[in-house]
Design an enzyme around this catalytic site. Structure first.
Site, PDB file in Angstrom:
ATOM      1  N   ARG A 280      -2.108   7.407  -2.828  1.00  0.00           N
ATOM      2  CA  ARG A 280      -3.367   6.964  -2.222  1.00  0.00           C
ATOM      3  C   ARG A 280      -3.218   6.825  -0.711  1.00  0.00           C
ATOM      4  O   ARG A 280      -2.290   6.171  -0.233  1.00  0.00           O
ATOM      5  CB  ARG A 280      -3.796   5.623  -2.839  1.00  0.00           C
ATOM      6  CG  ARG A 280      -3.991   5.749  -4.339  1.00  0.00           C
ATOM      7  CD  ARG A 280      -4.583   4.539  -4.968  1.00  0.00           C
ATOM      8  NE  ARG A 280      -4.711   4.771  -6.408  1.00  0.00           N
ATOM      9  CZ  ARG A 280      -5.188   3.896  -7.272  1.00  0.00           C
ATOM     10  NH1 ARG A 280      -5.604   2.708  -6.849  1.00  0.00           N
ATOM     11  NH2 ARG A 280      -5.278   4.192  -8.554  1.00  0.00           N
TER      12      ARG A 280
ATOM     13  N   ARG B 272       0.337  -2.931  -0.923  1.00  0.00           N
ATOM     14  CA  ARG B 272      -0.565  -1.781  -0.821  1.00  0.00           C
ATOM     15  C   ARG B 272       0.243  -0.628  -0.256  1.00  0.00           C
ATOM     16  O   ARG B 272       0.491  -0.561   0.942  1.00  0.00           O
ATOM     17  CB  ARG B 272      -1.740  -2.134   0.095  1.00  0.00           C
ATOM     18  CG  ARG B 272      -2.842  -1.088   0.145  1.00  0.00           C
ATOM     19  CD  ARG B 272      -4.023  -1.587   0.958  1.00  0.00           C
ATOM     20  NE  ARG B 272      -4.704  -2.698   0.325  1.00  0.00           N
ATOM     21  CZ  ARG B 272      -5.665  -2.569  -0.599  1.00  0.00           C
ATOM     22  NH1 ARG B 272      -6.064  -1.380  -0.971  1.00  0.00           N
ATOM     23  NH2 ARG B 272      -6.229  -3.622  -1.132  1.00  0.00           N
TER      24      ARG B 272
ATOM     25  N   GLU C 174      -3.994  -7.718  -8.163  1.00  0.00           N
ATOM     26  CA  GLU C 174      -4.563  -6.820  -9.173  1.00  0.00           C
ATOM     27  C   GLU C 174      -3.477  -5.874  -9.675  1.00  0.00           C
ATOM     28  O   GLU C 174      -2.879  -5.133  -8.903  1.00  0.00           O
ATOM     29  CB  GLU C 174      -5.709  -6.011  -8.552  1.00  0.00           C
ATOM     30  CG  GLU C 174      -6.314  -5.037  -9.547  1.00  0.00           C
ATOM     31  CD  GLU C 174      -7.232  -4.012  -8.876  1.00  0.00           C
ATOM     32  OE1 GLU C 174      -7.798  -4.325  -7.809  1.00  0.00           O
ATOM     33  OE2 GLU C 174      -7.350  -2.907  -9.423  1.00  0.00           O
TER      34      GLU C 174
ATOM     35  N   SER D 269      -6.768  -2.378 -14.055  1.00  0.00           N
ATOM     36  CA  SER D 269      -8.215  -2.268 -14.030  1.00  0.00           C
ATOM     37  C   SER D 269      -8.596  -1.558 -15.307  1.00  0.00           C
ATOM     38  O   SER D 269      -8.169  -0.433 -15.522  1.00  0.00           O
ATOM     39  CB  SER D 269      -8.609  -1.407 -12.831  1.00  0.00           C
ATOM     40  OG  SER D 269      -9.618  -1.998 -12.089  1.00  0.00           O
TER      41      SER D 269
ATOM     42  N   ARG E 121       3.098  -3.823  -7.749  1.00  0.00           N
ATOM     43  CA  ARG E 121       2.701  -5.228  -7.680  1.00  0.00           C
ATOM     44  C   ARG E 121       3.331  -6.071  -8.783  1.00  0.00           C
ATOM     45  O   ARG E 121       3.528  -7.279  -8.617  1.00  0.00           O
ATOM     46  CB  ARG E 121       1.181  -5.347  -7.726  1.00  0.00           C
ATOM     47  CG  ARG E 121       0.557  -4.781  -6.446  1.00  0.00           C
ATOM     48  CD  ARG E 121      -0.937  -4.797  -6.513  1.00  0.00           C
ATOM     49  NE  ARG E 121      -1.526  -4.112  -5.359  1.00  0.00           N
ATOM     50  CZ  ARG E 121      -2.769  -3.703  -5.301  1.00  0.00           C
ATOM     51  NH1 ARG E 121      -3.576  -3.869  -6.350  1.00  0.00           N
ATOM     52  NH2 ARG E 121      -3.238  -3.115  -4.224  1.00  0.00           N
TER      53      ARG E 121
END
Length: 425
Positions: A261, A276, A348, A351, A390
């Site tokens: 990403r 991130r 997070e 998802s 994470r």
RNA sequence: GGAGGAAUAGGAUAAUGGUAAUCCAACGGUCUUGAAAACCGUCGUGCGCAAGCACUUGGGGGUUCGAGUCCCUCUUCCUCCGCCA
């Protein structure tokens, strides 16, 4: 992609939904084009009917060795007219398509209404925040002092956001991925897939990343391929342009992949550390299901993802995302957030989304309800189960000791050569 | 990268430029205690209550009154050569 019929029947509701989802679309303009298209189709199909019948007449005349010149000449005008109308119809359809592909999915009735991520609703919590009687370190300190995460060298060889895992860090990463895959394949009944990490444009259109999020992906221009942002893309697209048999549903896949990403536009957000990054590893769960079961399957998908966090003994909470925070393609989404004591916040880590038939329409993925029945669009779902970067942060910070070491969660020990504690090397 | 060949419905296979034929599988029915066989029907997509109409031969364009068929282009697969972990 939404059903045009549904848009015709509920224009106001869908307009409102696009506003709630912060992607307003001119539905009225679309409906105007739709009615123009209908008129043209009526006219052109009538002309085509004439052409088909006269062509048969020509064939008959020629067979009877009679002259067809007059008939053929008279048909030239009709053919010209058809050609013009075809072009006009194509033009209108292109305009409609350009609008349609930008309409986000409509939130499900159980998706909460809100204005931003602050309006997401906590629907579950598990465990408690661990209590420490010493000064906590964050994962950057821990990772660096233990010699298991190397940020500067990652930046040297690739750039910011590409940390390197070493020694016990690399082993921990590998252990986590193997643990995730074992749980999902052996216990939860998913079939493992090892997908390509580069995909074509059609695949990204199918799952909804394109055209909206082009700038978020790494693109390899020489070959017109994209680095996948998630295994959702190749795995869901496995059955693009296919009709699945009822007996094969639900299809349940799990897949490890690296995820890439660019995180364009997120500068200044989580810039430090491992929160991130541009490349991370994830085990993704993908389901293709019969529509009436999709919300039950959504709950069980969430359960499957949660079971990993429970097994790791990490405190976490579950959010139901509000419509404003919902992704483009999703109708409903749960975020799983693991507690990171060193950061003092939830991260997070998963998802879990139900896309209903939104992706299926874009990629033409159908199932046959019964023998002899017409194919219908399937429902697709996916969820992380889980993402490692994470999770490593949460583990390091949760299982740290006063001595600066990190205890290995019990379920991971057999994947880490029975090591029970990560110490400085 | 180079040279050839191929692609028609779930599978298999046909179609002198005249509008996709046939077989198998599947499904429904008749017959049967049940099954098989046999026979009848359905069996690519869309719109339509229906009658019906339009679309459909890997994708996209072109020629033609009319294209599975002729032309251009792209994709995928196969065979061979080259390169390569």
């Amino acid at each position: 992609m939404l059903d045009m019929q549904r848009i015709r029947e509920n224009p106001d509701a869908i307009t409102q939904a696009t506003i709630n989802k912060k992607s307003p679309v001119a539905i009225d303009e679309l409906l105007e084009l739709d009615s123009r298209r209908k008129n043209i189709i009526q006219e052109v199909e009538q002309l085509k009917n004439v052409r088909n019948e006269r062509s048969q007449d020509v064939a008959r005349l020629k067979k009877e060795k009679k002259d067809a010149t007059e008939l053929i000449d008279s048909m030239k005008q009709v053919s010209e007219k058809i050609k013009d109308l075809d072009i006009e119809q194509k033009k209108i359809e292109d305009e409609m398509y350009a609008i349609q592909i930008r309409i986000p999915n409509v939130p499900h009735s159980t998706t909460p209404h809100g204005n931003c991520e602050k309006d997401n609703v906590v629907v579950a919590q598990w465990g408690e925040k661990p209590v420490f009687n010493f000064k906590l370190k964050d994962h950057i300190e821990l990772g660096t002092s233990l010699g298991i995460i190397d940020f500067p060298r990652g930046a040297k060889i690739s750039g910011a956001g590409f940390p390197v895992l070493k020694g016990m860090g690399a082993l921990l990463e590998r252990a986590l991925l193997n643990f995730f895959l074992d749980i999902h394949t052996v216990k939860n009944g998913y079939t493992e897939v090892f997908p390509p990490f580069l995909v074509n444009e059609a695949s990204l259109f199918g799952t909804g990343q394109l055209p909206k999020s082009r700038e978020q992906m790494y693109y390899i221009g020489d070959d017109d391929l994209f680095c996948i942002p998630t295994a959702e893309v190749p795995v869901t697209n496995l059955h693009r342009d296919e009709v699945l048999e009822m007996k094969d549903l639900p299809v349940k896949y799990c897949a490890y992949s690296a995820c890439f990403r660019r995180e364009a536009g997120s500068y200044g957000k989580d810039t430090k550390g491992y929160l991130r990054v541009h490349q991370f590893n994830k085990v993704e769960l993908v389901k293709i299901v019969e529509p009436s079961t999709s919300y039950l399957e959504h709950e069980s998908l969430r359960n499957d993802a949660e079971s990993i966090l429970k097994a790791l003994g990490l405190h976490y909470r579950v959010l139901s995302l509000c419509d404003a925070d919902l992704s483009f393609a999703a109708a409903k989404c749960y975020d799983l957030e693991a507690w990171a004591p060193g950061e003092g916040k939830f991260l997070e880590v998963s998802s879990c989304s139900n896309f209903e038939d939104f992706q299926a329409r874009r990629m033409n993925l159908k199932y046959r309800p019964g023998a002899g029945e017409k194919p219908r669009f399937a429902h697709t779902l996916n969820g992380s189960g889980l993402a490692t970067a994470r999770i490593i942060v949460a583990i390091l910070e949760t299982y740290q000791t006063e001595q600066g070491t990190v205890r290995v969660p019990e379920v991971l020990q057999k994947y880490m050569n029975e090591i029970v504690e990560i110490k400085p090397t």
